[in-house]
Design a protein around this motif. Sequence first.
Motif, PDB file in Angstrom:
ATOM      1  N   PHE A 176       0.827  -1.205   0.000  1.00  0.00           N
ATOM      2  CA  PHE A 176       0.000   0.000   0.000  1.00  0.00           C
ATOM      3  C   PHE A 176       0.865   1.259   0.000  1.00  0.00           C
ATOM      4  O   PHE A 176       0.598   2.222  -0.721  1.00  0.00           O
ATOM      5  N   MET A 177       1.948   1.248   0.778  1.00  0.00           N
ATOM      6  CA  MET A 177       2.837   2.405   0.810  1.00  0.00           C
ATOM      7  C   MET A 177       3.524   2.607  -0.525  1.00  0.00           C
ATOM      8  O   MET A 177       3.669   3.746  -1.009  1.00  0.00           O
ATOM      9  N   ASN A 178       3.936   1.543  -1.183  1.00  0.00           N
ATOM     10  CA  ASN A 178       4.569   1.668  -2.497  1.00  0.00           C
ATOM     11  C   ASN A 178       3.569   2.208  -3.532  1.00  0.00           C
ATOM     12  O   ASN A 178       3.914   3.017  -4.409  1.00  0.00           O
ATOM     13  N   SER A 179       2.325   1.723  -3.438  1.00  0.00           N
ATOM     14  CA  SER A 179       1.306   2.179  -4.413  1.00  0.00           C
ATOM     15  C   SER A 179       1.035   3.665  -4.264  1.00  0.00           C
ATOM     16  O   SER A 179       0.893   4.391  -5.265  1.00  0.00           O
ATOM     17  N   LEU A 180       0.909   4.149  -3.059  1.00  0.00           N
ATOM     18  CA  LEU A 180       0.689   5.585  -2.842  1.00  0.00           C
ATOM     19  C   LEU A 180       1.871   6.384  -3.368  1.00  0.00           C
ATOM     20  O   LEU A 180       1.694   7.493  -3.927  1.00  0.00           O
ATOM     21  N   ASN A 181       3.043   5.829  -3.231  1.00  0.00           N
ATOM     22  CA  ASN A 181       4.236   6.521  -3.726  1.00  0.00           C
ATOM     23  C   ASN A 181       4.194   6.626  -5.247  1.00  0.00           C
ATOM     24  O   ASN A 181       4.568   7.667  -5.838  1.00  0.00           O
ATOM     25  N   ILE A 182       3.696   5.557  -5.926  1.00  0.00           N
ATOM     26  CA  ILE A 182       3.579   5.588  -7.390  1.00  0.00           C
ATOM     27  C   ILE A 182       2.557   6.644  -7.816  1.00  0.00           C
ATOM     28  O   ILE A 182       2.800   7.443  -8.738  1.00  0.00           O
ATOM     29  N   LEU A 183       1.407   6.655  -7.182  1.00  0.00           N
ATOM     30  CA  LEU A 183       0.378   7.667  -7.522  1.00  0.00           C
ATOM     31  C   LEU A 183       0.890   9.091  -7.306  1.00  0.00           C
ATOM     32  O   LEU A 183       0.587  10.010  -8.090  1.00  0.00           O
ATOM     33  N   PHE A 184       1.642   9.248  -6.245  1.00  0.00           N
ATOM     34  CA  PHE A 184       2.198  10.576  -5.977  1.00  0.00           C
ATOM     35  C   PHE A 184       3.128  11.008  -7.092  1.00  0.00           C
ATOM     36  O   PHE A 184       3.071  12.162  -7.572  1.00  0.00           O
TER      37      PHE A 184
ATOM     38  N   GLU B 285      -3.858   9.841 -17.632  1.00  0.00           N
ATOM     39  CA  GLU B 285      -4.222   8.539 -18.187  1.00  0.00           C
ATOM     40  C   GLU B 285      -3.588   7.398 -17.379  1.00  0.00           C
ATOM     41  O   GLU B 285      -4.241   6.408 -17.071  1.00  0.00           O
ATOM     42  N   LEU B 286      -2.303   7.602 -17.081  1.00  0.00           N
ATOM     43  CA  LEU B 286      -1.637   6.582 -16.283  1.00  0.00           C
ATOM     44  C   LEU B 286      -2.192   6.532 -14.864  1.00  0.00           C
ATOM     45  O   LEU B 286      -2.260   5.470 -14.250  1.00  0.00           O
ATOM     46  N   ILE B 287      -2.580   7.724 -14.367  1.00  0.00           N
ATOM     47  CA  ILE B 287      -3.175   7.733 -13.032  1.00  0.00           C
ATOM     48  C   ILE B 287      -4.471   6.927 -13.051  1.00  0.00           C
ATOM     49  O   ILE B 287      -4.757   6.142 -12.127  1.00  0.00           O
ATOM     50  N   GLN B 288      -5.283   7.101 -14.132  1.00  0.00           N
ATOM     51  CA  GLN B 288      -6.526   6.335 -14.223  1.00  0.00           C
ATOM     52  C   GLN B 288      -6.254   4.829 -14.325  1.00  0.00           C
ATOM     53  O   GLN B 288      -6.893   4.007 -13.663  1.00  0.00           O
ATOM     54  N   GLU B 289      -5.261   4.486 -15.210  1.00  0.00           N
ATOM     55  CA  GLU B 289      -4.925   3.054 -15.345  1.00  0.00           C
ATOM     56  C   GLU B 289      -4.361   2.507 -14.040  1.00  0.00           C
ATOM     57  O   GLU B 289      -4.701   1.394 -13.623  1.00  0.00           O
ATOM     58  N   MET B 290      -3.521   3.345 -13.400  1.00  0.00           N
ATOM     59  CA  MET B 290      -2.937   2.911 -12.132  1.00  0.00           C
ATOM     60  C   MET B 290      -4.017   2.723 -11.073  1.00  0.00           C
ATOM     61  O   MET B 290      -3.999   1.758 -10.301  1.00  0.00           O
TER      62      MET B 290
ATOM     63  N   LEU C 212       4.180   0.588 -14.832  1.00  0.00           N
ATOM     64  CA  LEU C 212       3.820   2.001 -14.864  1.00  0.00           C
ATOM     65  C   LEU C 212       4.752   2.815 -13.981  1.00  0.00           C
ATOM     66  O   LEU C 212       5.011   3.994 -14.265  1.00  0.00           O
ATOM     67  N   ARG C 213       5.222   2.169 -12.936  1.00  0.00           N
ATOM     68  CA  ARG C 213       6.133   2.887 -12.036  1.00  0.00           C
ATOM     69  C   ARG C 213       7.520   3.004 -12.641  1.00  0.00           C
ATOM     70  O   ARG C 213       8.192   4.025 -12.483  1.00  0.00           O
ATOM     71  N   PHE C 214       7.979   1.902 -13.328  1.00  0.00           N
ATOM     72  CA  PHE C 214       9.326   1.898 -13.910  1.00  0.00           C
ATOM     73  C   PHE C 214       9.226   1.652 -15.414  1.00  0.00           C
ATOM     74  O   PHE C 214       9.481   0.541 -15.893  1.00  0.00           O
TER      75      PHE C 214
END
Length: 578
Positions: free
Chosen positions: A384-392, A401-406, A443-445
């Motif tokens: 969960f912490m890693n996912s929030l970091n990606i959205l940030f 678009e990537l935010i929506q896909e993410m 999406l992150r990398f």
Amino acid sequence: MGLRLPHISWNSIRFKLVAGLLFVTVPLITLLIYTNFYSIHVVHNQVASSIKNLISLYEGQIDTQLQDADRNLLSLVTSDYDFRSMNTPNSEDEYQLAKHSVSDKLSNDIVLYKSIDAFYVYSQSRQDLLDIFKASVTFQERDQVEQYLHRLLSERPNLAEIRNSWFVQKIGQDYYMLRVIQSGDLYVGAWVNAKTLLIPLNLINLGSEGSALFVTNQGELMVSTNPLADENIDFSKSFQHFYISGSKNNLLIVGEPSQKGDFNLVAVMPDKQILQNLPNLTRIIEVISFASIVLIPISLFFLRHILLVPLKRMIAVMRRINNGNVNVRIESYPASDEFLLVNQTFNRMMSQIEELKINVYEEQLSKHKAELQHLQLQINPHFFMNSLNILFNLAQVKNYELIQEMTLCLVQYFRFMFRSNLTFVTLREELQHVRNYIRIQELRFPNSLTCTIDSPDFLENIPIPPLVIQTFLENSIKHSVTLEEPVHISVAIDLLETGLEPYIEIIIRDTGKGFLEDVLAEIRYGNRVVDEQGEHIGIWNVRKRLLLLYGERATLSCYNGFPSGAVIEIKLPYQSER
């Protein structure tokens, strides 16, 4: 196939009881048998000693009479004038006169010797035999002996062969003891029928079936007071000690050799006559010994029926319980009150233990299930912490678009996570979740991470623990993916049947730097990995979950690939679709 012998435990009650019974009865029977034989041996010794003394006395008297006859003959040879005249006569008349005088002298002497049947004088040159007989000697016997003496003495016998003592000769149907003394042209001697010497022996009380007899030194029977019922008696042994002989080994043989001739005086007595005072005791000992031998199997039978069989039933049930079958009970059989009480108590106790074990087992299942859920949920805050970091990061670059896909990927991901408290999910669901997770990381990398998954379609419904594969993918991404060099991760799944049972093999590889040696050492020992980045519970978490679910049947191996990269190899027992 060979016969399998039953296993004997030296410490078992069965062995100790049987050994104790044999330890008591066998020495008792042995003692009784030994006492019986010892009594017989003592009686044999006493009877043999008594008969030996009596036989020796009679044999001594016979030897004395034969020695007296010897002395009379030697006196005749050495000092009698008429005998010398007869030996070297000057004329035929002188020979006849001397012969008549010697005949008168021997006729007077023979009355004095009860053990002598006849005296004789034989002239070698004249072939003339002078013999003096007792009145009891028959004409037929006299004629047979005279013919034998003529044959013997006419050929100038070698007296060394006849021996300088009385010798035994069978003439006709009877045996005789003969004595020959040579003096010049004359042979002087005496003879006696063995039956004559046997007459006094009839006074020896050897019983109705006992017998006194004469035998030669070669063991040949000469004459006996009573007929022998057994013809297989060996008289050729030494008579220094008594011995047992006969076809049934039931005859006591006692003898005494003559000091004056080559014959022996022997007494034969049957055992039943010697042991006439012991039959009752012998029978009692035999009955007791036989009864003891018969009672051993009977005692063992009752011991087996009363004690060993109930024990065997109890042991059989206990062995089944020891193998994990706690629902077995001792069946009801007729037995002693003590065993009935033990069986009832044992069955009641096993029922209570079974009920208690079920309760404990249910509590353990609840505990394991709660622990599995806890271990699975331990992953969620980390991700969960890693996912929030990606959205940030995506929000910073305003890539909507990537935010929506993410966001959609996260919704699907957390939907799976919220139902991952299940013990098992299908491999298809797990791989769909893995692909969703990989997409989030791609999406992150971007351009730094690629992943391939190879799994046969026939395994898609096989149950596996959730989040097992995703945990190691997350670990590889965390420690291997950098912006400088792209990393490839591969997941290979297959069914192998090389061992005793089939298993699912999952191999996860990456092209990163791989494990540090100290980290591999900690993983092999089953410890949690702690480094400068903090505590890494992913591998330990999966190992713990596999142990709770499969025990020792599942394995987890971590090592470095060639030329680089980390390799995780998971082997899970094959379970049918459910």
